[in-house]
Scaffold this motif. Structure first.
Motif, PDB file in Angstrom:
ATOM      1  N   HIS A 138       0.835  -1.208   0.000  1.00 47.57           N
ATOM      2  CA  HIS A 138       0.000   0.000   0.000  1.00 47.57           C
ATOM      3  C   HIS A 138       0.871   1.260   0.000  1.00 47.57           C
ATOM      4  CE1 HIS A 138      -3.095   2.887   1.207  1.00 47.57           C
ATOM      5  NE2 HIS A 138      -2.235   3.303   2.121  1.00 47.57           N
ATOM      6  N   VAL A 139       1.900   1.264   0.850  1.00 48.90           N
ATOM      7  CA  VAL A 139       2.787   2.425   0.945  1.00 48.90           C
ATOM      8  C   VAL A 139       3.433   2.729  -0.410  1.00 48.90           C
ATOM      9  CG1 VAL A 139       4.951   3.266   1.955  1.00 48.90           C
ATOM     10  CG2 VAL A 139       3.249   2.147   3.410  1.00 48.90           C
ATOM     11  N   LYS A 140       3.815   1.692  -1.139  1.00 53.05           N
ATOM     12  CA  LYS A 140       4.474   1.863  -2.433  1.00 53.05           C
ATOM     13  C   LYS A 140       3.586   2.557  -3.461  1.00 53.05           C
ATOM     14  CE  LYS A 140       7.331  -2.291  -1.891  1.00 53.05           C
ATOM     15  NZ  LYS A 140       7.532  -3.688  -2.363  1.00 53.05           N
ATOM     16  N   THR A 141       2.273   2.481  -3.290  1.00 53.45           N
ATOM     17  CA  THR A 141       1.357   3.063  -4.273  1.00 53.45           C
ATOM     18  C   THR A 141       1.117   4.554  -4.051  1.00 53.45           C
ATOM     19  OG1 THR A 141      -0.658   2.602  -2.966  1.00 53.45           O
ATOM     20  CG2 THR A 141       0.157   0.852  -4.419  1.00 53.45           C
ATOM     21  N   LYS A 142       1.604   5.109  -2.937  1.00 46.56           N
ATOM     22  CA  LYS A 142       1.274   6.481  -2.585  1.00 46.56           C
ATOM     23  C   LYS A 142       2.364   7.470  -2.987  1.00 46.56           C
ATOM     24  CE  LYS A 142      -0.875   7.289   1.276  1.00 46.56           C
ATOM     25  NZ  LYS A 142      -1.229   7.408   2.703  1.00 46.56           N
ATOM     26  N   LYS A 143       1.926   8.679  -3.280  1.00 49.65           N
ATOM     27  CA  LYS A 143       2.867   9.758  -3.513  1.00 49.65           C
ATOM     28  C   LYS A 143       3.503  10.149  -2.187  1.00 49.65           C
ATOM     29  CE  LYS A 143       0.541  11.766  -7.535  1.00 49.65           C
ATOM     30  NZ  LYS A 143      -0.109  12.968  -8.110  1.00 49.65           N
ATOM     31  N   LEU A 144       4.749  10.563  -2.247  1.00 49.41           N
ATOM     32  CA  LEU A 144       5.518  10.848  -1.044  1.00 49.41           C
ATOM     33  C   LEU A 144       4.812  11.841  -0.126  1.00 49.41           C
ATOM     34  CD1 LEU A 144       8.240  10.057   0.200  1.00 49.41           C
ATOM     35  CD2 LEU A 144       9.207  12.125  -0.807  1.00 49.41           C
ATOM     36  N   ILE A 145       4.221  12.874  -0.702  1.00 44.90           N
ATOM     37  CA  ILE A 145       3.601  13.923   0.120  1.00 44.90           C
ATOM     38  C   ILE A 145       2.400  13.412   0.896  1.00 44.90           C
ATOM     39  CG2 ILE A 145       2.043  14.760  -1.704  1.00 44.90           C
ATOM     40  CD1 ILE A 145       2.611  17.601  -0.625  1.00 44.90           C
ATOM     41  N   PHE A 146       1.774  12.314   0.406  1.00 48.66           N
ATOM     42  CA  PHE A 146       0.580  11.788   1.063  1.00 48.66           C
ATOM     43  C   PHE A 146       0.877  10.654   2.044  1.00 48.66           C
ATOM     44  CE2 PHE A 146      -1.515  13.537  -2.835  1.00 48.66           C
ATOM     45  CZ  PHE A 146      -2.290  14.472  -2.174  1.00 48.66           C
ATOM     46  N   LEU A 147       2.147  10.341   2.252  1.00 52.25           N
ATOM     47  CA  LEU A 147       2.479   9.255   3.172  1.00 52.25           C
ATOM     48  C   LEU A 147       2.101   9.619   4.609  1.00 52.25           C
ATOM     49  CD1 LEU A 147       5.926   7.766   2.077  1.00 52.25           C
ATOM     50  CD2 LEU A 147       3.673   6.695   2.002  1.00 52.25           C
ATOM     51  N   GLN A 148       1.198   8.853   5.173  1.00 58.09           N
ATOM     52  CA  GLN A 148       0.763   9.029   6.558  1.00 58.09           C
ATOM     53  C   GLN A 148       0.217   7.670   7.007  1.00 58.09           C
ATOM     54  OE1 GLN A 148       1.159  12.010   8.079  1.00 58.09           O
ATOM     55  NE2 GLN A 148       0.354  11.424  10.064  1.00 58.09           N
ATOM     56  N   ASP A 149       1.118   6.697   7.109  1.00 55.62           N
ATOM     57  CA  ASP A 149       0.711   5.316   7.357  1.00 55.62           C
ATOM     58  C   ASP A 149       1.528   4.727   8.498  1.00 55.62           C
ATOM     59  OD1 ASP A 149      -0.988   4.662   4.666  1.00 55.62           O
ATOM     60  OD2 ASP A 149       0.745   5.922   4.195  1.00 55.62           O
ATOM     61  N   GLN A 150       0.907   3.839   9.262  1.00 60.32           N
ATOM     62  CA  GLN A 150       1.608   3.287  10.407  1.00 60.32           C
ATOM     63  C   GLN A 150       1.133   1.866  10.718  1.00 60.32           C
ATOM     64  OE1 GLN A 150       0.507   6.572  12.956  1.00 60.32           O
ATOM     65  NE2 GLN A 150      -1.008   5.315  14.035  1.00 60.32           N
ATOM     66  N   MET A 151       2.008   1.135  11.412  1.00 62.36           N
ATOM     67  CA  MET A 151       1.723  -0.249  11.790  1.00 62.36           C
ATOM     68  C   MET A 151       2.381  -0.520  13.131  1.00 62.36           C
ATOM     69  SD  MET A 151       2.465  -3.679   9.522  1.00 62.36           S
ATOM     70  CE  MET A 151       2.207  -5.319  10.178  1.00 62.36           C
ATOM     71  N   GLN A 152       1.669  -1.227  14.023  1.00 61.08           N
ATOM     72  CA  GLN A 152       2.200  -1.486  15.344  1.00 61.08           C
ATOM     73  C   GLN A 152       1.658  -2.794  15.910  1.00 61.08           C
ATOM     74  OE1 GLN A 152       0.808   1.959  14.997  1.00 61.08           O
ATOM     75  NE2 GLN A 152      -1.195   0.995  14.848  1.00 61.08           N
ATOM     76  N   LEU A 153       2.266  -3.227  17.016  1.00 59.98           N
ATOM     77  CA  LEU A 153       1.958  -4.527  17.619  1.00 59.98           C
ATOM     78  C   LEU A 153       1.505  -4.329  19.063  1.00 59.98           C
ATOM     79  CD1 LEU A 153       2.387  -7.427  16.439  1.00 59.98           C
ATOM     80  CD2 LEU A 153       4.506  -7.514  17.743  1.00 59.98           C
ATOM     81  N   TYR A 154       0.495  -5.134  19.496  1.00 66.53           N
ATOM     82  CA  TYR A 154      -0.021  -5.015  20.865  1.00 66.53           C
ATOM     83  C   TYR A 154      -0.216  -6.394  21.494  1.00 66.53           C
ATOM     84  CZ  TYR A 154      -1.095  -0.126  19.804  1.00 66.53           C
ATOM     85  OH  TYR A 154      -0.998   1.188  19.452  1.00 66.53           O
ATOM     86  N   ILE A 207      10.921   0.837   3.616  1.00 61.17           N
ATOM     87  CA  ILE A 207       9.989  -0.201   3.168  1.00 61.17           C
ATOM     88  C   ILE A 207      10.623  -1.576   3.330  1.00 61.17           C
ATOM     89  CG2 ILE A 207       8.792  -1.163   1.166  1.00 61.17           C
ATOM     90  CD1 ILE A 207       8.339   1.680   0.191  1.00 61.17           C
ATOM     91  N   THR A 208      11.839  -1.733   2.839  1.00 60.03           N
ATOM     92  CA  THR A 208      12.559  -2.998   2.971  1.00 60.03           C
ATOM     93  C   THR A 208      12.835  -3.318   4.433  1.00 60.03           C
ATOM     94  OG1 THR A 208      13.628  -2.638   0.823  1.00 60.03           O
ATOM     95  CG2 THR A 208      14.639  -4.254   2.301  1.00 60.03           C
ATOM     96  N   GLU A 209      13.178  -2.285   5.185  1.00 57.83           N
ATOM     97  CA  GLU A 209      13.458  -2.459   6.612  1.00 57.83           C
ATOM     98  C   GLU A 209      12.226  -2.986   7.343  1.00 57.83           C
ATOM     99  OE1 GLU A 209      14.308   0.348  10.522  1.00 57.83           O
ATOM    100  OE2 GLU A 209      14.724   1.142   8.511  1.00 57.83           O
ATOM    101  N   THR A 210      11.052  -2.463   7.000  1.00 60.00           N
ATOM    102  CA  THR A 210       9.810  -2.912   7.626  1.00 60.00           C
ATOM    103  C   THR A 210       9.547  -4.384   7.342  1.00 60.00           C
ATOM    104  OG1 THR A 210       8.835  -0.700   7.454  1.00 60.00           O
ATOM    105  CG2 THR A 210       7.311  -2.547   7.726  1.00 60.00           C
TER     106      THR A 210
END
Length: 307
Positions: free
Chosen positions: A89-105, A135-138
């Motif tokens: 999903h992140v790869k499909t977005k323009k840089l200026i619109f990146l506002q995405d996150q993922m976390q573990l609970y 992206i690769t790091e994630t």
């Protein structure tokens, strides 16, 4: 001549009154727009793009289910698929619109600080300043680190009796809104569990409703024949409602499997418990997925995250 002057005066007054009415209409319209303006704690261009901003939370059920090696193997593969869907999903977005996150609970929070440190590493945020290498790091983090969480959890409780359970019910009651819902994102909660729900400090029962469902408690219910659904509805069996107004949360439950070999309808019963529970709490989009081959579940995850 006097009549012409009067007509001129009347016409002028009419024009003025008409203009005033027009101004009043415009003013009313502007006030109405101002009252319905959506507010958020992020820039307007991000808020306007809310449905395209992913906020993925993953809840790990670290109960005695993880004493089974196949469970750990499947969970780690499922987590890889979730991170892959996220980075796709992140790869499909323009840089200026990146506002995405993922976390573990988890719930309760592990007492092992090393587990919490890994969970902190797995809290990933992308914005317009994030480098492409992230992206690769994630993907690498979610491919390797979760297995270490399970190993540490097993080391802390080598005997299945040492596992107090995973308190999913309390997480929904006290944490889900604060931890997993952002008004600037599309919020997705992925729960890796076997479908049962139990914690030793969270055993509440109200009539035929409860905050838990275990293989033993399910075995005691008259829900092991083809009329199970009618009985469940008539008797009102299910989970106690833990929260409400969760319309802004989507939930994907992965890994449901039966530990009740004498009940051929056990998975159907569990799915009904979860389905009714989500509906009562206002969750409008959810999917309950059985434990299956990682390659099959990957398609389910991708379809849910990136429809």
């Amino acid at each position: 001549m006097r009549n012409i002057q009067q007509l001129f005066i009347y016409a002028t007054i009419s024009i003025i009154l008409s203009a005033c009415k027009s101004d009043t209409k415009e003013e009313t319209k502007e006030i109405k727009i101002a009252k319905t303006e959506i507010k958020g704690d992020c820039p307007k261009y991000i808020l306007d793009n809310k449905k395209n901003n992913l906020n993925i939370s993953v809840f790990l059920d670290l109960s005695d289910r993880i004493t089974q090696p196949k469970t750990i193997q499947k969970d780690t593969e499922y987590l890889k698929s979730v991170s892959k869907a996220f980075t796709s999903h992140v790869k499909t977005k323009k840089l200026i619109f990146l506002q995405d996150q993922m976390q573990l609970y988890f719930n309760p929070e592990p007492t092992n600080d090393a587990i919490n440190a890994i969970a902190e590493k797995l809290h990933i945020e992308f914005d317009k300043n994030s480098p492409k290498a992230k992206i690769t790091e994630t993907e690498e983090l979610y491919a390797g680190q979760p297995a270490e969480i399970y190993n540490l959890a097993l080391a802390d409780a080598k005997n299945p009796k040492d596992f107090p359970g995973s308190d999913i019910w309390q997480f929904f009651k006290y944490n889900v809104k604060d931890y997993t819902i952002s008004n600037c994102h599309r919020n997705i909660l992925v729960i890796l569990t076997d479908g049962y729900m139990y914690h030793e400090n969270s055993q509440i029962k109200e009539g035929n409703l409860s905050s838990y469902l275990t293989p033993k408690s399910l075995h005691r219910l008259p829900l092991s024949n083809s009329k199970w659904e009618t009985t469940l509805n008539e008797k009102g069996y299910g989970f106690i409602k833990a929260n409400e107004n969760l319309e802004d949360l989507e939930v994907l439950v992965i890994g449901v499997e039966s530990l009740n070999p004498k009940n051929p309808y056990a998975i159907d019963v569990m799915r009904a418990y979860w389905t009714n529970w989500f509906n009562e709490m206002g969750i409008q989009k959810f999917k309950i997925q059985n434990a299956d081959l990682a390659s099959s579940v990957e398609k389910v995850i991708e379809g849910f995250v990136n429809p």
